[in-house]
Write a protein that holds these residues in place. Sequence first.
Motif, PDB file in Angstrom:
ATOM      1  N   VAL A  26      14.518  -3.167  -7.846  1.00  0.00           N
ATOM      2  CA  VAL A  26      13.779  -2.539  -6.750  1.00  0.00           C
ATOM      3  C   VAL A  26      12.297  -2.397  -7.115  1.00  0.00           C
ATOM      4  O   VAL A  26      11.410  -2.738  -6.327  1.00  0.00           O
ATOM      5  CB  VAL A  26      14.394  -1.166  -6.415  1.00  0.00           C
ATOM      6  N   GLY A  27      12.047  -1.898  -8.316  1.00  0.00           N
ATOM      7  CA  GLY A  27      10.667  -1.677  -8.741  1.00  0.00           C
ATOM      8  C   GLY A  27       9.860  -2.963  -8.810  1.00  0.00           C
ATOM      9  O   GLY A  27       8.720  -3.028  -8.350  1.00  0.00           O
ATOM     10  N   GLN A  28      10.469  -3.995  -9.368  1.00  0.00           N
ATOM     11  CA  GLN A  28       9.733  -5.259  -9.518  1.00  0.00           C
ATOM     12  C   GLN A  28       9.490  -5.941  -8.171  1.00  0.00           C
ATOM     13  O   GLN A  28       8.418  -6.501  -7.936  1.00  0.00           O
ATOM     14  CB  GLN A  28      10.496  -6.196 -10.470  1.00  0.00           C
ATOM     15  N   LEU A  29      10.481  -5.895  -7.283  1.00  0.00           N
ATOM     16  CA  LEU A  29      10.289  -6.494  -5.957  1.00  0.00           C
ATOM     17  C   LEU A  29       9.195  -5.753  -5.184  1.00  0.00           C
ATOM     18  O   LEU A  29       8.336  -6.357  -4.548  1.00  0.00           O
ATOM     19  CB  LEU A  29      11.600  -6.451  -5.151  1.00  0.00           C
ATOM     20  N   ALA A  30       9.240  -4.424  -5.267  1.00  0.00           N
ATOM     21  CA  ALA A  30       8.265  -3.614  -4.522  1.00  0.00           C
ATOM     22  C   ALA A  30       6.856  -3.823  -5.075  1.00  0.00           C
ATOM     23  O   ALA A  30       5.888  -3.959  -4.323  1.00  0.00           O
ATOM     24  CB  ALA A  30       8.652  -2.134  -4.578  1.00  0.00           C
ATOM     25  N   LYS A  31       6.756  -3.864  -6.389  1.00  0.00           N
ATOM     26  CA  LYS A  31       5.446  -4.078  -7.019  1.00  0.00           C
ATOM     27  C   LYS A  31       4.861  -5.412  -6.568  1.00  0.00           C
ATOM     28  O   LYS A  31       3.674  -5.515  -6.234  1.00  0.00           O
ATOM     29  CB  LYS A  31       5.627  -4.047  -8.542  1.00  0.00           C
ATOM     30  N   ALA A  32       5.699  -6.443  -6.534  1.00  0.00           N
ATOM     31  CA  ALA A  32       5.236  -7.772  -6.114  1.00  0.00           C
ATOM     32  C   ALA A  32       4.791  -7.773  -4.650  1.00  0.00           C
ATOM     33  O   ALA A  32       4.014  -8.628  -4.229  1.00  0.00           O
ATOM     34  CB  ALA A  32       6.343  -8.810  -6.328  1.00  0.00           C
ATOM     35  N   MET A  33       5.280  -6.797  -3.869  1.00  0.00           N
ATOM     36  CA  MET A  33       4.889  -6.703  -2.458  1.00  0.00           C
ATOM     37  C   MET A  33       3.689  -5.786  -2.256  1.00  0.00           C
ATOM     38  O   MET A  33       3.315  -5.499  -1.121  1.00  0.00           O
ATOM     39  CB  MET A  33       6.072  -6.192  -1.631  1.00  0.00           C
ATOM     40  N   GLY A  34       3.120  -5.273  -3.342  1.00  0.00           N
ATOM     41  CA  GLY A  34       1.894  -4.486  -3.214  1.00  0.00           C
ATOM     42  C   GLY A  34       2.099  -2.996  -3.064  1.00  0.00           C
ATOM     43  O   GLY A  34       1.196  -2.273  -2.651  1.00  0.00           O
ATOM     44  N   LEU A  35       3.268  -2.499  -3.443  1.00  0.00           N
ATOM     45  CA  LEU A  35       3.492  -1.052  -3.392  1.00  0.00           C
ATOM     46  C   LEU A  35       3.113  -0.408  -4.717  1.00  0.00           C
ATOM     47  O   LEU A  35       3.099  -1.067  -5.765  1.00  0.00           O
ATOM     48  CB  LEU A  35       4.967  -0.728  -3.091  1.00  0.00           C
TER      49      LEU A  35
ATOM     50  N   GLY B 292       0.801  -1.221   0.000  1.00  0.00           N
ATOM     51  CA  GLY B 292       0.000   0.000   0.000  1.00  0.00           C
ATOM     52  C   GLY B 292       0.836   1.274   0.000  1.00  0.00           C
ATOM     53  O   GLY B 292       0.302   2.360  -0.229  1.00  0.00           O
ATOM     54  N   GLU B 293       2.130   1.147   0.256  1.00  0.00           N
ATOM     55  CA  GLU B 293       2.994   2.321   0.253  1.00  0.00           C
ATOM     56  C   GLU B 293       3.394   2.699  -1.178  1.00  0.00           C
ATOM     57  O   GLU B 293       3.132   1.956  -2.124  1.00  0.00           O
ATOM     58  CB  GLU B 293       4.250   2.064   1.091  1.00  0.00           C
ATOM     59  N   THR B 294       4.047   3.856  -1.291  1.00  0.00           N
ATOM     60  CA  THR B 294       4.494   4.349  -2.595  1.00  0.00           C
ATOM     61  C   THR B 294       6.020   4.439  -2.611  1.00  0.00           C
ATOM     62  O   THR B 294       6.619   4.961  -1.679  1.00  0.00           O
ATOM     63  CB  THR B 294       3.892   5.736  -2.876  1.00  0.00           C
TER      64      THR B 294
ATOM     65  N   ALA C 197       2.075  10.404  -7.400  1.00  0.00           N
ATOM     66  CA  ALA C 197       2.112   9.868  -6.026  1.00  0.00           C
ATOM     67  C   ALA C 197       1.138  10.644  -5.149  1.00  0.00           C
ATOM     68  O   ALA C 197       1.545  11.396  -4.271  1.00  0.00           O
ATOM     69  CB  ALA C 197       3.529   9.968  -5.452  1.00  0.00           C
ATOM     70  N   PRO C 198      -0.165  10.462  -5.385  1.00  0.00           N
ATOM     71  CA  PRO C 198      -1.147  11.288  -4.660  1.00  0.00           C
ATOM     72  C   PRO C 198      -1.101  11.078  -3.144  1.00  0.00           C
ATOM     73  O   PRO C 198      -1.514  11.958  -2.399  1.00  0.00           O
ATOM     74  CB  PRO C 198      -2.497  10.833  -5.242  1.00  0.00           C
ATOM     75  N   ASP C 199      -0.592   9.947  -2.688  1.00  0.00           N
ATOM     76  CA  ASP C 199      -0.496   9.704  -1.238  1.00  0.00           C
ATOM     77  C   ASP C 199       0.898   9.987  -0.700  1.00  0.00           C
ATOM     78  O   ASP C 199       1.248   9.544   0.411  1.00  0.00           O
ATOM     79  CB  ASP C 199      -0.879   8.247  -0.919  1.00  0.00           C
ATOM     80  N   GLY C 200       1.720  10.695  -1.460  1.00  0.00           N
ATOM     81  CA  GLY C 200       3.084  10.987  -1.007  1.00  0.00           C
ATOM     82  C   GLY C 200       4.007   9.809  -1.248  1.00  0.00           C
ATOM     83  O   GLY C 200       3.609   8.783  -1.803  1.00  0.00           O
TER      84      GLY C 200
END
Lengths: 338, 338
Positions: B162-171, B146-148, B215-218
């Motif tokens: 970094v981008g692919q790992l984070a995306k897979a974790m729901g960011l 849920g983070e950005t 990044a509307p949620d910061g």
Amino acid sequence: MSDTYRRIALARRPDGAATTEDFSFETDPMPEPGDGEVLVEVQWMSLDPYMRGRMDDAKSYAAPVEIGGTMTAQGVGRVIASKAEGLVEGDIVTGMTGWASHAVLSGKEVRKLDEGTPPSAVLGVLGMPGFTGWRGLHEYGRPKSGETLVVGAATGPVGSMVGQLAKAMGLRTIAIAGGAEKCRIATETFGFDAAIDHRAHDDARALRKAIAEAAPDGVDIYWENVGGKLLEAVLPLMNVHGRIPLCGAVAWYSGDVSETNLLPMAWRSILTKRLSVNGFIIFDHWDHYPAFLKDVAPRVAGGEINYLEDVAEGLENAPGAFIEMLKGGNTGKQVVKL
Amino acid sequence: MSDTYRRIALARRPDGAATTEDFSFETDPMPEPGDGEVLVEVQWMSLDPYMRGRMDDAKSYAAPVEIGGTMTAQGVGRVIASKAEGLVEGDIVTGMTGWASHAVLSGKEVRKLDEGTPPSAVLGVLGMPGFTGWRGLHEYGRPKSGETLVVGAATGPVGSMVGQLAKAMGLRTIAIAGGAEKCRIATETFGFDAAIDHRAHDDARALRKAIAEAAPDGVDIYWENVGGKLLEAVLPLMNVHGRIPLCGAVAWYSGDVSETNLLPMAWRSILTKRLSVNGFIIFDHWDHYPAFLKDVAPRVAGGEINYLEDVAEGLENAPGAFIEMLKGGNTGKQVVKL
């Protein structure tokens, strides 16, 4: 009881360093406590560097003081009227009274002082500044015996707590302070291994040389509450895996900024030395306050941890004392006795 | 076997951006392996931004390359002579071969490639850059669903990991890249939720506006490998308790520095947002490399984690490819095929 009370308001936003013209003295009708509230007659009031930030309109962790609004402060005083459960006339309490002779506060937002605690100590060594030093050192400084710590504003209530705690844990402690007298206090009263007068060193390079001599093994923890020239001096001296707890930057609050872009140098130090820089605001950490009191209150009572207070007399002298404090003109925790 | 080998040396220290004149081509007698050593014929060589730092004389985490010394690089190649236990002619190994056609290395400092691993992949997605992204994201980014996350150089081997790992974790993942083509690759190949072309935004303010819209949620995690304009743009967008893993600052390596002193602004952001900034160097973390391979190698083999390579042909083209890479002229992990 008087039917009026006195307060100090923000008259205008400062342009650079704060001046007495930025404040106004107001006399208003004495407020009355509503249900669940108490009326407190303020006896002691705290002056702290963070208040300078509240005078600006910039977005920060707390809303700025409004123009015409009462300046923020923690105070200690006597309850003179109570409609709050568990609080009666005569109780000595602390809370966010502001720069004022009296304040109405929710009973939930004040705390009764423990028996035997000197009232002004809850504003300093046992209050927010002392707690800031204790919490930040343990959580973000992660001190280890044999390491070296550098702290700015070292005779202040945060710096002196940090230095004494670190010394007791077996670190080499280096104080940075303004003037020979403060340097003497740093070593004699607070037990620092070395003290360096930043005023005796014109620029960051000279200050760095002095710190390097006092820290032959480099710097493992730089307690950051100053910024400016000191930060520039210390960064290149940091050891690999050093830590920088960052709780203030008083040199910059009034716009004292080097013209060189120091961010690349800082970032390079953080990268190549693998530093850990953690900003923190003590207001996020109140759940640890009881643990702090349990650890530190007996050590203060027993004389193991010393503290110094600089007392200004009378609410009317608060602006002058505050302005002096921001310039480093005080010695020890700045409080106002009303 | 030829009785000479070719290598590329540092001819002089660059003044600002590196140029081809900073390198020299040398032909030297073929070295012979001593006891415990192997002679490796280099087949693939890695080019990475950190090498720019080694060209300077500044104190850093690693010693600079000497004038006349061979430029540092990880390589992959075939053992053509061995006096090391457990290694025989024909083995495919990786190690710090430098910018050279051949290298003598200690048998303890090379690693045999796992069966089925594409040789060049150990220089990128399964090597130092991929491992940097994996380790830094987990250890210092501390991502939560849920983070950005914002990452610069997003189609590079670190940023894309970094981008692919984070995306897979729901960011929510936001790529910063140079040019429309790289932005397309960021979203299509690496699955970023948004991609912003930093070249389309003249200054930090314009870039900040574009990031704020994406990044509307910061921003909770800013993966820092760029510095410069991007750092200036992102800092004010950080959320409270945000994290900045700092593993590079390529924009500054060649002296591209804003004239404004940005350190006070940065320090203020770190303080008021309570940020955690951690510099790290992947060479400190090799003990976690097996865990990385165990997690990531199957995901690369299974196509869940994508990677891109930019292949330069021939050792003689290494300096040109390196210089282009520092300007962002490559797409994906830059390697040289010998």
